[in-house]
Design a protein around this motif. Structure first.
Motif, short mmCIF file in Angstrom:
data_model
loop_
_atom_site.label_atom_id
_atom_site.label_comp_id
_atom_site.label_asym_id
_atom_site.label_seq_id
_atom_site.Cartn_x
_atom_site.Cartn_y
_atom_site.Cartn_z
N CYS A 100 0.83 -1.21 0.00
CA CYS A 100 0.00 0.00 0.00
C CYS A 100 0.87 1.26 0.00
CB CYS A 100 -0.92 0.01 1.22
SG CYS A 100 -2.23 -1.24 1.17
N LEU A 101 1.92 1.26 0.80
CA LEU A 101 2.84 2.40 0.84
C LEU A 101 3.53 2.60 -0.51
CD1 LEU A 101 4.44 1.89 4.38
CD2 LEU A 101 2.92 3.77 3.69
N ARG A 102 3.88 1.48 -1.15
CA ARG A 102 4.52 1.57 -2.46
C ARG A 102 3.60 2.23 -3.48
NH1 ARG A 102 4.38 -0.28 -7.23
NH2 ARG A 102 2.60 -1.66 -6.78
N LYS A 103 2.34 1.89 -3.44
CA LYS A 103 1.37 2.47 -4.38
C LYS A 103 1.21 3.97 -4.15
CE LYS A 103 -1.38 -1.75 -5.04
NZ LYS A 103 -2.71 -2.38 -4.80
N ILE A 104 1.19 4.37 -2.88
CA ILE A 104 1.08 5.80 -2.56
C ILE A 104 2.31 6.55 -3.08
CG2 ILE A 104 0.98 7.49 -0.69
CD1 ILE A 104 -0.52 5.35 0.97
N LYS A 105 3.49 6.00 -2.83
CA LYS A 105 4.74 6.63 -3.28
C LYS A 105 4.80 6.69 -4.81
CE LYS A 105 7.38 5.21 0.80
NZ LYS A 105 8.44 4.31 1.33
N VAL A 153 2.32 7.14 -6.88
CA VAL A 153 1.54 8.30 -7.32
C VAL A 153 2.29 9.59 -7.02
CG1 VAL A 153 -0.63 9.57 -7.06
CG2 VAL A 153 -0.63 7.07 -6.96
N LYS A 154 2.86 9.68 -5.85
CA LYS A 154 3.59 10.89 -5.44
C LYS A 154 4.78 11.16 -6.36
CE LYS A 154 5.56 13.11 -1.35
NZ LYS A 154 5.88 12.95 0.09
N SER A 155 5.41 10.10 -6.85
CA SER A 155 6.61 10.25 -7.70
C SER A 155 6.30 10.92 -9.03
CB SER A 155 7.25 8.89 -7.93
OG SER A 155 6.43 8.07 -8.76
N LYS A 156 5.04 11.01 -9.42
CA LYS A 156 4.66 11.62 -10.69
C LYS A 156 4.72 13.15 -10.62
CE LYS A 156 3.65 7.48 -12.26
NZ LYS A 156 4.56 6.80 -13.20
N PHE A 157 4.85 13.69 -9.42
CA PHE A 157 4.86 15.14 -9.25
C PHE A 157 6.30 15.64 -9.12
CE2 PHE A 157 0.67 13.79 -8.03
CZ PHE A 157 -0.16 14.83 -8.44
N PRO A 158 6.55 16.89 -9.51
CA PRO A 158 7.90 17.46 -9.37
C PRO A 158 8.38 17.41 -7.92
CG PRO A 158 6.54 18.86 -10.77
CD PRO A 158 5.63 17.83 -10.19
N SER A 159 9.64 17.10 -7.72
CA SER A 159 10.18 16.91 -6.37
C SER A 159 10.17 18.19 -5.54
CB SER A 159 11.60 16.36 -6.45
OG SER A 159 12.44 17.23 -7.19
N ASP A 160 10.15 19.36 -6.22
CA ASP A 160 10.17 20.61 -5.47
C ASP A 160 8.78 21.14 -5.14
OD1 ASP A 160 9.56 21.13 -8.12
OD2 ASP A 160 10.71 23.00 -8.21
N TRP A 161 7.74 20.39 -5.50
CA TRP A 161 6.37 20.79 -5.14
C TRP A 161 6.12 20.49 -3.67
CZ3 TRP A 161 1.78 19.97 -8.99
CH2 TRP A 161 2.05 20.66 -10.19
N LYS A 162 5.37 21.37 -3.05
CA LYS A 162 4.93 21.13 -1.68
C LYS A 162 3.57 20.42 -1.74
CE LYS A 162 3.41 23.38 2.58
NZ LYS A 162 2.96 24.66 3.20
#
Length: 457
Positions: free
Chosen positions: A252-257, A259-268
């Motif tokens: 479950c944590l892997r799936k959340i990460k 999705v998060k990885s699709k966004f720019p790393s400098d976004w809050k």
């Protein structure tokens, strides 16, 4: 003399079907009109430890479970609480109870299963519509390779709608000033935000946008809705796969990460928290009542009923949910937020032979409407809470467990009134024969098919 009732159901399963089966079994026991015996069956790969022998209500069910899959005589009433392609007929009167369909149509096997029964019960008008509106052609293959229509396969047996009642003595508002549980303390310690959206449901099979609860897309739109904003809410995902193992949590944590990885790393980005593991009904009520949790959200593709959404309304928690399928029986656009979208073909990954039909459709929430709904809820807490409190009063009156128990009794009385009951005759006493030598006939129960697919509820 009470009628012998045999129930075949996943009463020990930690699943939506298991919870529904336990509520129905308790209802039959409360009616006090049946000698209840239970054939406990698995539900997919879900854990089978939902009953506690130290709990009085659970013990009543445990005492009814058969040690061997057989009964001494043919049941007066047989109740099968599963999916229709598994329905069997072992009684003088046979009732099939199923959550039904999350999509637009049901399979041929489901119609055939329902047509074997004397009565079918489903939990919502949406579910009933899926059965009633599905029609298949019956054809004969001709010598020249052509097919000739010889009839239609459709629902031929009576079908009643019986909602999944929520226990009003468990799911109720709690006094924030007097409640301080371990769960509350964990949330307070780990979540700094004052506004938290809550999702609860099983994370099923399928890739992005394909699992039935559409959890990955909920995370993605939640990130987009509040990214880089000065003030941000949080999102709690009360979810798991088929079980509650460490491996399941890590998945479950892997799936959340992912999705998060699709966004720019400098976004809050706003925070998404995973709440993994099994909670009791009382703990779920505490979760719905936590002062930080301001709204329930679900982008579900389809529900036979939508049990957690009803539970949330019973405590006055605002609900944002897809505007299609079973939850519309107890949600409305005036007192909850119904998200628009479209019906479209299901993905190939969820097609399931004899269960989920390839050409069926389910609901896809419109992402722009989700964006607007999340921001509206975040900015208009008082308005949504007032409407949720109005809905709570209505639903506590209409959809309580006690009301479900009463309605089930009315249905049973109506359909069983002409069913003859077996009568025990007073025969002469015979010489006692050992059990090993006795030829007394017994009704054997079905051998279960091993199901490799994960079943969700």
């Amino acid at each position: 003399m009470k009628k012998l009732m045999l129930i075949c159901a996943p009463v020990t399963s930690r699943s939506g079907y298991g919870s529904h089966a336990r509520d129905l079994t308790h209802a039959f026991l409360q009616h006090n009109k049946y000698d209840v015996k239970i054939f406990d069956v698995p539900w997919g790969q879900c854990p089978r430890n939902a009953l506690d022998k130290n709990n009085l209500n659970d013990k009543k069910i445990l005492d009814c479970i058969l040690e061997k899959p057989e009964v001494e005589k043919k049941p007066d009433v047989y109740v099968d609480i599963r999916i229709p392609n598994e329905f069997q007929t072992y009684g003088n009167y046979n009732i099939g109870i199923t959550a039904g369909v999350e999509t637009t149509v049901v399979s041929q096997k489901w119609l055939e299963g329902c047509n074997k029964m004397d009565l079918v019960i489903v939990p919502s008008e949406h579910s009933k519509t899926g059965f009633v509106s599905t029609i298949f052609d019956k054809v004969n293959n001709l010598p020249d390779g052509q097919q000739q229509k010889v009839g239609e396969l459709k629902l031929e047996k009576p079908m009643e709608v019986l909602f999944e009642g929520t226990n009003e003595n468990i799911y109720k508002p709690l006094d924030e000033q007097t409640t301080s549980s371990d769960l509350w303390n964990i949330i307070n310690k780990n979540i700094s935000e004052d506004f938290v959206f809550l999702f609860t449901g099983q994370w099923g099979q399928g890739g992005y946008g394909e699992d039935r609860k559409d959890i990955s897309r909920l995370i993605k739109v939640f990130y987009e809705s509040f990214a880089n904003k000065k003030k941000q809410p949080a999102l709690i995902l009360k979810t798991s796969g088929a079980g509650f193992s460490i491996l399941d949590r890590e998945e479950c944590l892997r799936k959340i990460k992912e999705v998060k990885s699709k966004f720019p790393s400098d976004w809050k980005l706003p925070k998404v928290h995973l709440l993994h593991g099994s909670l009791t009904d009382e703990e779920m009520n505490e979760l719905y009542n936590h002062p930080k949790i301001k709204a329930m959200v679900s982008l579900t593709h389809g529900e036979g009923f939508g049990r957690p959404l009803l539970e949330a309304t019973m405590v006055g928690l605002p609900v944002l949910a897809s505007g299609w399928s079973g939850q519309l029986d107890f949600l409305d656009e005036e007192k909850s937020v119904l998200i628009g979208g479209k019906l479209d073909k299901i993905p190939n990954s969820v097609v399931w032979k004899d269960i989920i039909v390839e050409d069926s459709k389910w609901f896809y929430a419109d992402e722009n409407q989700v964006y607007k709904a999340l921001n509206h809820a975040f900015e208009n807490q008082i308005e949504l809470k007032d409407k949720a409190n109005q809905l709570m009063i209505i639903n506590r009156n209409k959809f309580s467990l006690s009301k479900m128990v009463s309605k089930l009794d009315e249905i049973m009385e109506n359909y069983l009134k002409d069913v003859p009951q077996q009568v025990n005759l007073a025969l002469p006493k015979l010489k006692k024969v050992s059990e090993e030598k006795s030829n007394k006939p017994k009704v054997k129960l079905p051998k279960l098919k091993k199901m490799t697919n994960e079943v969700t509820a």
